[in-house]
Design a protein around this motif. Structure first.
Motif, mmCIF file in Angstrom:
data_model
loop_
_atom_site.group_PDB
_atom_site.id
_atom_site.type_symbol
_atom_site.label_atom_id
_atom_site.label_comp_id
_atom_site.label_asym_id
_atom_site.label_seq_id
_atom_site.Cartn_x
_atom_site.Cartn_y
_atom_site.Cartn_z
ATOM 1 N N ILE A 1 0.844 -1.200 0.000
ATOM 2 C CA ILE A 1 0.000 0.000 0.000
ATOM 3 C C ILE A 1 0.875 1.244 0.000
ATOM 4 O O ILE A 1 0.609 2.208 -0.713
ATOM 5 C CB ILE A 1 -0.972 -0.003 1.207
ATOM 6 C CG1 ILE A 1 -1.966 -1.140 1.057
ATOM 7 C CG2 ILE A 1 -1.695 1.333 1.323
ATOM 8 C CD1 ILE A 1 -2.831 -1.365 2.260
ATOM 9 N N ILE A 2 1.959 1.219 0.776
ATOM 10 C CA ILE A 2 2.860 2.369 0.810
ATOM 11 C C ILE A 2 3.534 2.545 -0.538
ATOM 12 O O ILE A 2 3.654 3.649 -1.049
ATOM 13 C CB ILE A 2 3.910 2.206 1.930
ATOM 14 C CG1 ILE A 2 3.242 2.337 3.289
ATOM 15 C CG2 ILE A 2 5.022 3.236 1.788
ATOM 16 C CD1 ILE A 2 4.150 2.040 4.459
ATOM 17 N N VAL A 3 3.970 1.452 -1.150
ATOM 18 C CA VAL A 3 4.646 1.529 -2.431
ATOM 19 C C VAL A 3 3.705 2.045 -3.512
ATOM 20 O O VAL A 3 4.064 2.902 -4.307
ATOM 21 C CB VAL A 3 5.222 0.155 -2.831
ATOM 22 C CG1 VAL A 3 5.731 0.162 -4.256
ATOM 23 C CG2 VAL A 3 6.330 -0.242 -1.863
ATOM 24 N N LEU A 4 2.476 1.533 -3.572
ATOM 25 C CA LEU A 4 1.520 1.958 -4.592
ATOM 26 C C LEU A 4 0.756 3.218 -4.212
ATOM 27 O O LEU A 4 0.181 3.870 -5.061
ATOM 28 C CB LEU A 4 0.516 0.837 -4.875
ATOM 29 C CG LEU A 4 1.067 -0.381 -5.593
ATOM 30 C CD1 LEU A 4 -0.023 -1.437 -5.712
ATOM 31 C CD2 LEU A 4 1.619 -0.028 -6.949
ATOM 32 N N GLY A 5 0.747 3.553 -2.932
ATOM 33 C CA GLY A 5 -0.053 4.667 -2.450
ATOM 34 C C GLY A 5 0.311 6.007 -3.028
ATOM 35 O O GLY A 5 -0.516 6.892 -3.100
ATOM 36 N N GLY A 6 1.545 6.191 -3.451
ATOM 37 C CA GLY A 6 1.943 7.463 -4.010
ATOM 38 C C GLY A 6 1.972 7.467 -5.523
ATOM 39 O O GLY A 6 2.644 8.288 -6.112
ATOM 40 N N CYS A 7 1.239 6.548 -6.150
ATOM 41 C CA CYS A 7 1.271 6.435 -7.613
ATOM 42 C C CYS A 7 -0.104 6.669 -8.213
ATOM 43 O O CYS A 7 -1.113 6.378 -7.599
ATOM 44 C CB CYS A 7 1.707 5.035 -8.035
ATOM 45 S SG CYS A 7 3.421 4.671 -7.713
ATOM 46 N N VAL A 8 -0.086 7.189 -9.426
ATOM 47 C CA VAL A 8 -1.281 7.187 -10.262
ATOM 48 C C VAL A 8 -0.874 6.533 -11.577
ATOM 49 O O VAL A 8 0.296 6.555 -11.954
ATOM 50 C CB VAL A 8 -1.853 8.600 -10.516
ATOM 51 C CG1 VAL A 8 -2.395 9.208 -9.250
ATOM 52 C CG2 VAL A 8 -0.844 9.511 -11.153
ATOM 53 N N PHE A 9 -1.810 5.915 -12.228
ATOM 54 C CA PHE A 9 -1.541 5.227 -13.481
ATOM 55 C C PHE A 9 -2.230 5.979 -14.608
ATOM 56 O O PHE A 9 -3.418 6.285 -14.515
ATOM 57 C CB PHE A 9 -2.041 3.781 -13.408
ATOM 58 C CG PHE A 9 -1.233 2.948 -12.472
ATOM 59 C CD1 PHE A 9 -0.170 2.204 -12.932
ATOM 60 C CD2 PHE A 9 -1.509 2.920 -11.114
ATOM 61 C CE1 PHE A 9 0.599 1.446 -12.080
ATOM 62 C CE2 PHE A 9 -0.749 2.165 -10.244
ATOM 63 C CZ PHE A 9 0.306 1.428 -10.726
ATOM 64 N N LEU A 10 -1.464 6.262 -15.657
ATOM 65 C CA LEU A 10 -1.992 7.012 -16.795
ATOM 66 C C LEU A 10 -1.798 6.225 -18.076
ATOM 67 O O LEU A 10 -0.762 5.585 -18.260
ATOM 68 C CB LEU A 10 -1.272 8.352 -16.916
ATOM 69 C CG LEU A 10 -1.378 9.276 -15.706
ATOM 70 C CD1 LEU A 10 -0.501 10.497 -15.892
ATOM 71 C CD2 LEU A 10 -2.813 9.688 -15.468
#
Length: 91
Positions: free
Chosen positions: A6-15
Motif C-alpha cells: 500500500i505504501i509503495v503503490l499509495g503514491g502512484c497514479v496510473f496514466l
C-alpha cells in the motif's frame, strides 16, 4: 506486512500512454495503449494520524486511477487493434 504494498503503490497514479511499433508484415505503424505509473509526492511532512489518513486517501486514488485509466487503455487498445486490422487489409 500488508502495509508495504500500500505504501509503495499509495503514491502512484496510473496514466494511459500510447506507444507505436512498426509491423513489417502489413507495412504499417501500429499504436498500442499501455498504463504507466507516475509517482506522486504525497508523504512529505505528514505526522501520526495525518499519515494514516493520507495513506488511505493515496490508496483510494491509486485504485481509482487504475480502474479509470485501465478502462481507457482497454478501449483505446481495441480501437487501435481495429484500426491496424483495417489498414493491413487495405494494403
Amino acid at each position: 506486512m500488508m502495509v508495504l504494498p500500500i505504501i509503495v503503490l499509495g503514491g502512484c497514479v496510473f496514466l494511459p500512454v500510447t506507444t507505436t511499433e512498426y509491423d513489417a508484415e502489413c507495412d504499417i505503424t501500429k499504436r498500442h495503449m499501455v498504463l504507466k505509473p507516475h509517482q506522486v509526492e504525497a508523504f512529505v511532512g505528514c505526522q501520526d494520524e495525518g499519515c494514516a489518513a493520507l495513506l488511505v486517501l493515496a490508496g483510494a486514488v491509486t485504485a481509482t486511477s487504475v480502474v479509470i485509466s485501465g478502462s481507457v487503455a482497454v478501449i483505446g487498445e481495441a480501437v487501435y487493434w481495429l484500426e491496424a486490422k483495417r489498414q493491413c487489409r487495405n494494403r
